[in-house]
Design an enzyme around this catalytic site. Structure first.
Site, PDB file in Angstrom:
ATOM      1  N   LYS A  80      42.313  40.583  47.173  1.00 11.97           N
ATOM      2  CA  LYS A  80      40.876  40.322  47.290  1.00 11.97           C
ATOM      3  C   LYS A  80      40.679  39.171  48.279  1.00 11.97           C
ATOM      4  O   LYS A  80      41.121  38.041  48.002  1.00 11.97           O
ATOM      5  CB  LYS A  80      40.307  39.916  45.936  1.00 11.97           C
ATOM      6  CG  LYS A  80      40.301  41.031  44.889  1.00 11.97           C
ATOM      7  CD  LYS A  80      39.984  40.454  43.524  1.00 11.97           C
ATOM      8  CE  LYS A  80      39.540  41.515  42.514  1.00 11.97           C
ATOM      9  NZ  LYS A  80      39.485  40.973  41.143  1.00 11.97           N
ATOM     10  N   GLU A 127      30.231  48.412  38.833  1.00 11.47           N
ATOM     11  CA  GLU A 127      31.029  49.063  39.881  1.00 11.47           C
ATOM     12  C   GLU A 127      30.779  50.567  39.942  1.00 11.47           C
ATOM     13  O   GLU A 127      31.514  51.310  40.589  1.00 11.47           O
ATOM     14  CB  GLU A 127      32.515  48.763  39.659  1.00 11.47           C
ATOM     15  CG  GLU A 127      32.791  47.261  39.816  1.00 11.47           C
ATOM     16  CD  GLU A 127      34.258  46.876  39.700  1.00 11.47           C
ATOM     17  OE1 GLU A 127      35.057  47.696  39.194  1.00 11.47           O
ATOM     18  OE2 GLU A 127      34.592  45.757  40.100  1.00 11.47           O
ATOM     19  N   HIS A 143      31.806  44.072  33.054  1.00  8.82           N
ATOM     20  CA  HIS A 143      31.051  44.810  34.066  1.00  8.82           C
ATOM     21  C   HIS A 143      29.977  45.729  33.491  1.00  8.82           C
ATOM     22  O   HIS A 143      29.307  46.436  34.227  1.00  8.82           O
ATOM     23  CB  HIS A 143      32.008  45.618  34.953  1.00  8.82           C
ATOM     24  CG  HIS A 143      32.888  44.737  35.789  1.00  8.82           C
ATOM     25  ND1 HIS A 143      33.962  45.221  36.496  1.00  8.82           N
ATOM     26  CD2 HIS A 143      32.849  43.409  36.024  1.00  8.82           C
ATOM     27  CE1 HIS A 143      34.547  44.221  37.133  1.00  8.82           C
ATOM     28  NE2 HIS A 143      33.900  43.109  36.858  1.00  8.82           N
ATOM     29  N   GLU A 168      46.411  47.356  35.647  1.00  6.53           N
ATOM     30  CA  GLU A 168      46.160  46.050  36.273  1.00  6.53           C
ATOM     31  C   GLU A 168      45.842  45.018  35.194  1.00  6.53           C
ATOM     32  O   GLU A 168      45.183  45.345  34.203  1.00  6.53           O
ATOM     33  CB  GLU A 168      44.970  46.218  37.226  1.00  6.53           C
ATOM     34  CG  GLU A 168      44.556  44.958  37.960  1.00  6.53           C
ATOM     35  CD  GLU A 168      43.279  45.216  38.772  1.00  6.53           C
ATOM     36  OE1 GLU A 168      43.057  46.366  39.230  1.00  6.53           O
ATOM     37  OE2 GLU A 168      42.486  44.267  38.926  1.00  6.53           O
ATOM     38  N   HIS A 192      37.708  45.457  46.304  1.00  6.18           N
ATOM     39  CA  HIS A 192      36.356  44.896  46.335  1.00  6.18           C
ATOM     40  C   HIS A 192      36.199  43.849  45.226  1.00  6.18           C
ATOM     41  O   HIS A 192      37.155  43.547  44.525  1.00  6.18           O
ATOM     42  CB  HIS A 192      35.346  46.028  46.109  1.00  6.18           C
ATOM     43  CG  HIS A 192      35.464  46.646  44.734  1.00  6.18           C
ATOM     44  ND1 HIS A 192      34.513  47.462  44.186  1.00  6.18           N
ATOM     45  CD2 HIS A 192      36.460  46.556  43.788  1.00  6.18           C
ATOM     46  CE1 HIS A 192      34.907  47.833  42.979  1.00  6.18           C
ATOM     47  NE2 HIS A 192      36.061  47.305  42.723  1.00  6.18           N
ATOM     48  N   ARG A 193      34.984  43.324  45.027  1.00 10.56           N
ATOM     49  CA  ARG A 193      34.637  42.531  43.840  1.00 10.56           C
ATOM     50  C   ARG A 193      33.511  43.248  43.099  1.00 10.56           C
ATOM     51  O   ARG A 193      32.817  44.092  43.666  1.00 10.56           O
ATOM     52  CB  ARG A 193      34.168  41.115  44.227  1.00 10.56           C
ATOM     53  CG  ARG A 193      35.193  40.267  44.922  1.00 10.56           C
ATOM     54  CD  ARG A 193      36.515  40.157  44.211  1.00 10.56           C
ATOM     55  NE  ARG A 193      36.514  39.619  42.865  1.00 10.56           N
ATOM     56  CZ  ARG A 193      36.988  38.434  42.505  1.00 10.56           C
ATOM     57  NH1 ARG A 193      37.490  37.632  43.418  1.00 10.56           N
ATOM     58  NH2 ARG A 193      37.004  38.044  41.237  1.00 10.56           N
ATOM     59  N   SER A 194      33.307  42.865  41.845  1.00  9.20           N
ATOM     60  CA  SER A 194      32.255  43.544  41.079  1.00  9.20           C
ATOM     61  C   SER A 194      30.865  43.211  41.623  1.00  9.20           C
ATOM     62  O   SER A 194      29.940  44.005  41.516  1.00  9.20           O
ATOM     63  CB  SER A 194      32.356  43.189  39.603  1.00  9.20           C
ATOM     64  OG  SER A 194      32.346  41.794  39.418  1.00  9.20           O
ATOM     65  N   SER A 228      34.748  38.647  36.581  1.00 12.45           N
ATOM     66  CA  SER A 228      35.916  38.260  35.778  1.00 12.45           C
ATOM     67  C   SER A 228      36.905  37.579  36.710  1.00 12.45           C
ATOM     68  O   SER A 228      37.880  38.155  37.155  1.00 12.45           O
ATOM     69  CB  SER A 228      36.541  39.489  35.127  1.00 12.45           C
ATOM     70  OG  SER A 228      37.016  40.388  36.092  1.00 12.45           O
ATOM     71  N   ASP A 273      42.230  48.861  34.609  1.00  7.14           N
ATOM     72  CA  ASP A 273      42.239  47.414  34.764  1.00  7.14           C
ATOM     73  C   ASP A 273      41.797  46.828  33.428  1.00  7.14           C
ATOM     74  O   ASP A 273      40.611  46.890  33.089  1.00  7.14           O
ATOM     75  CB  ASP A 273      41.305  46.960  35.900  1.00  7.14           C
ATOM     76  CG  ASP A 273      41.333  45.436  36.064  1.00  7.14           C
ATOM     77  OD1 ASP A 273      42.128  44.775  35.360  1.00  7.14           O
ATOM     78  OD2 ASP A 273      40.557  44.914  36.892  1.00  7.14           O
ATOM     79  N   ASP A 326      46.252  40.795  39.232  1.00  7.38           N
ATOM     80  CA  ASP A 326      44.998  40.422  39.915  1.00  7.38           C
ATOM     81  C   ASP A 326      44.720  38.945  39.604  1.00  7.38           C
ATOM     82  O   ASP A 326      45.083  38.062  40.383  1.00  7.38           O
ATOM     83  CB  ASP A 326      43.876  41.358  39.438  1.00  7.38           C
ATOM     84  CG  ASP A 326      42.496  40.897  39.868  1.00  7.38           C
ATOM     85  OD1 ASP A 326      42.390  40.071  40.769  1.00  7.38           O
ATOM     86  OD2 ASP A 326      41.488  41.386  39.284  1.00  7.38           O
ATOM     87  N   GLN A 340      38.233  46.612  31.168  1.00 11.35           N
ATOM     88  CA  GLN A 340      37.167  46.509  32.174  1.00 11.35           C
ATOM     89  C   GLN A 340      36.957  47.765  33.029  1.00 11.35           C
ATOM     90  O   GLN A 340      35.830  48.131  33.336  1.00 11.35           O
ATOM     91  CB  GLN A 340      37.486  45.322  33.075  1.00 11.35           C
ATOM     92  CG  GLN A 340      36.452  44.987  34.114  1.00 11.35           C
ATOM     93  CD  GLN A 340      36.856  43.745  34.894  1.00 11.35           C
ATOM     94  OE1 GLN A 340      36.579  42.640  34.489  1.00 11.35           O
ATOM     95  NE2 GLN A 340      37.507  43.934  36.039  1.00 11.35           N
ATOM     96  N   GLU A 341      38.060  48.412  33.418  1.00 11.73           N
ATOM     97  CA  GLU A 341      37.916  49.531  34.364  1.00 11.73           C
ATOM     98  C   GLU A 341      38.826  50.706  34.019  1.00 11.73           C
ATOM     99  O   GLU A 341      39.998  50.513  33.714  1.00 11.73           O
ATOM    100  CB  GLU A 341      38.257  49.061  35.786  1.00 11.73           C
ATOM    101  CG  GLU A 341      37.324  47.982  36.276  1.00 11.73           C
ATOM    102  CD  GLU A 341      37.868  47.224  37.493  1.00 11.73           C
ATOM    103  OE1 GLU A 341      38.614  47.826  38.293  1.00 11.73           O
ATOM    104  OE2 GLU A 341      37.551  46.036  37.621  1.00 11.73           O
ATOM    105  N   LYS A 344      40.913  49.896  45.965  1.00 11.27           N
ATOM    106  CA  LYS A 344      40.072  50.011  44.757  1.00 11.27           C
ATOM    107  C   LYS A 344      38.692  49.518  45.154  1.00 11.27           C
ATOM    108  O   LYS A 344      38.521  48.341  45.463  1.00 11.27           O
ATOM    109  CB  LYS A 344      40.691  49.145  43.665  1.00 11.27           C
ATOM    110  CG  LYS A 344      39.814  48.929  42.460  1.00 11.27           C
ATOM    111  CD  LYS A 344      40.552  48.149  41.383  1.00 11.27           C
ATOM    112  CE  LYS A 344      39.830  46.851  41.108  1.00 11.27           C
ATOM    113  NZ  LYS A 344      40.165  46.244  39.808  1.00 11.27           N
TER     114      LYS A 344
HETATM  115  P1  PGA Z   1      35.709  41.061  39.414  1.00  9.47           P
HETATM  116  O1  PGA Z   1      36.407  42.377  38.889  1.00  9.47           O
HETATM  117  O2  PGA Z   1      35.332  41.269  40.817  1.00  9.47           O
HETATM  118  O3  PGA Z   1      34.561  40.898  38.472  1.00  9.47           O
HETATM  119  O4  PGA Z   1      36.741  39.943  39.263  1.00  9.47           O
HETATM  120  C1  PGA Z   1      37.297  43.122  39.644  1.00  9.47           C
HETATM  121  C2  PGA Z   1      38.653  43.115  39.048  1.00  9.47           C
HETATM  122  O5  PGA Z   1      38.915  42.445  38.028  1.00  9.47           O
HETATM  123  O6  PGA Z   1      39.544  43.761  39.585  1.00  9.47           O
HETATM  124 ZN    ZN Z   2      41.126  43.124  38.008  1.00 15.30          ZN
END
Ligand code: PGA
Ligand code: ZN
Length: 428
Positions: free
Chosen positions: A342, A202, A152, A290, A370-372, A40, A239, A317, A160-161, A393
């Site tokens: 990131k 993740e 994810h 987030e 991190h990244r997904s 994303s 998130d 983000d 998403q999270e 995170k």
């Molecule tokens: P991504 O997700 O690495 O797929 O962008 C992580 C996030 O959105 O924080």
């Molecule tokens: Zn994010």
């Protein structure tokens, strides 16, 4: 001095190709770094180069590998390994574009981090100490992912999270222990209810919940049954990754068509969406949200910041993409109060540090991330300690590309011994 630089294509945690770079010094010291990749992504992230041909379904990174081996390497060979700033600027000049589309952020980041790692090895000191010096001592609070939705996983949940935050731990070791307990308690609860305990990108569970409140109820139950006090010992972080479900000025809560036909109101205006986040925050021990709003919905961000910005952490983000100009705009307009960091959104260590510093100066919380799609590289663990950053995170307590970061933090805590400090109750 740099004797050689060699890049290659390897696979990330989703099985997608990514760049790995080896930097070798005159003393035959090896610094090796690999590059993560998001699903994303923010619109304004530095551009990662993908080959776009039939091999690896267009996802190959051999162009970026070629750029390291044939364009960047010849310029850097013979330069001092300690001159990180000079080397990063040199690569940026070689690229010459604002978004790194010529050489690729994946090529550039791989070299930048491999140089840092080789330099720390050359001096025989840990990476966090090489970057941060003797005052690097703080272990971050982990935002531990336990439910994966959005892009994810196949779960029906659009956010998403869902993460748990062990703010009440006394050490990083204890934080992991608490996270582990809640994660496995949740697994047990889901199993008993006949819900899937398969995991997403993740490492969080990707079960099919009825709705967002159903997810949060299950998380709250797992916190209680683990014997922890919500808020004081364990908080919840979200998130939303709202840019992924903002369409035609509406926040669309349905991931799949079947839910679209449900009676629940699934397309919310920005005001309704903000009201819902506010309602969730009152009802559950949520301490951080987030990307609550879409990356271009600045009016929405203002609304959300006015509504919740004094009470909880609001993290940008996709909104800030780890870049100084975006963060500056946010600071000026009083949008959000925290930033996700990131390394591959911006592309070099030097620029990452500039963004971290700007956030610190303006009292925005930094959260290293991190990244997904990630790799076994644990660099970001060292990065968080280097700058005494309060939060990290990096996914669930499973999947090796996630635990590699936690494991490195456990090692660093052990290494620092009496000099280590767990950042703990960062929000109080
Ligand atoms: P991504 O997700 O690495 O797929 O962008 C992580 C996030 O959105 O924080
Ligand atoms: Zn994010």
């Amino acid at each position: 001095k740099i004797k050689n630089i060699k890049a290659r294509q390897i696979l990330d945690s989703r099985g997608n190709p990514t760049v790995e770079v080896d930097v070798i010094t005159n003393n035959n010291i090896l610094g090796r770094a690999s590059v993560p990749s998001g699903a994303s992504k923010g619109e304004n992230e530095a551009i990662e180069l993908r080959d776009g041909n039939i091999e690896f379904l267009g996802n190959g990174v051999l162009k970026a590998v070629h750029n390291v081996n044939n364009i960047i390497a010849p310029e850097l060979i013979g330069k001092s390994i300690m001159d990180q700033l000079y080397i990063d600027k040199l690569i940026l000049n070689l690229d010459g574009t604002k978004n790194k589309r010529r050489l690729g952020s994946n090529a550039i980041l791989g070299v930048s981090l491999a140089v840092t790692k080789a330099a720390s090895k050359e001096l025989n000191i840990p990476i966090y100490k090489y970057i941060g010096g003797i005052y690097a001592h703080l272990l971050p609070v982990p935002l531990i992912n336990i439910i994966n939705g959005g892009k994810h996983s196949d779960s029906s949940i659009v956010f998403q999270e869902f993460m748990i935050v062990p703010v009440g731990a006394n050490t990083f070791f204890e934080a992991i222990q608490m996270g582990y307990k809640v994660y496995y308690k949740l697994k047990e609860i889901l199993s008993k209810k006949g819900l899937s305990t398969n995991i997403g990108d993740e490492g969080g569970f990707s079960s099919n919940f009825n709705n967002i409140e159903d997810v949060l109820d299950n998380i709250l139950e797992s916190i209680h049954l683990s014997g922890y006090e919500p808020y004081d010992q364990i908080g919840i972080a979200l998130d939303c990754a709202a840019s992924e479900f903002y369409k035609k000025e509406k926040y669309n809560y349905s991931k799949f068509e079947k839910i679209q036909n449900n009676k629940e109101k699934i397309k919310k205006s920005r005001k309704e969406h903000v009201n819902y986040l506010s309602f969730l925050t009152k009802r559950y021990p949520i301490i951080s949200i987030e990307d609550g709003m879409d990356q271009n919905d600045w009016d929405g961000w203002k609304l959300l910041t006015n509504e919740l910005g004094k009470e909880i952490q609001l993290v940008g983000d996709d909104l800030f993409v780890t870049q100084v100009d975006k963060l500056n705009k946010g600071i000026k307009e009083k949008i959000a109060n925290s930033i996700l960091i990131k390394v591959n959104q911006v592309g070099t260590l030097t620029e990452t540090i500039e963004t971290i510093s700007l956030a610190k100066k303006n009292k925005y919380n930094n959260i290293i991330s991190h990244r997904s799609g990630d790799t076994e590289d644990s660099f970001i663990a060292d990065l968080s300690v280097a700058f005494n950053i309060e939060q990290i995170k990096t996914g669930s307590v499973c999947r090796s590309e996630r635990t590699s970061k936690y494991n490195q933090l456990l090692r660093i805590e052990e290494l620092l011994g009496k000099n280590s400090y767990y950042s703990g109750l960062f929000l109080k």
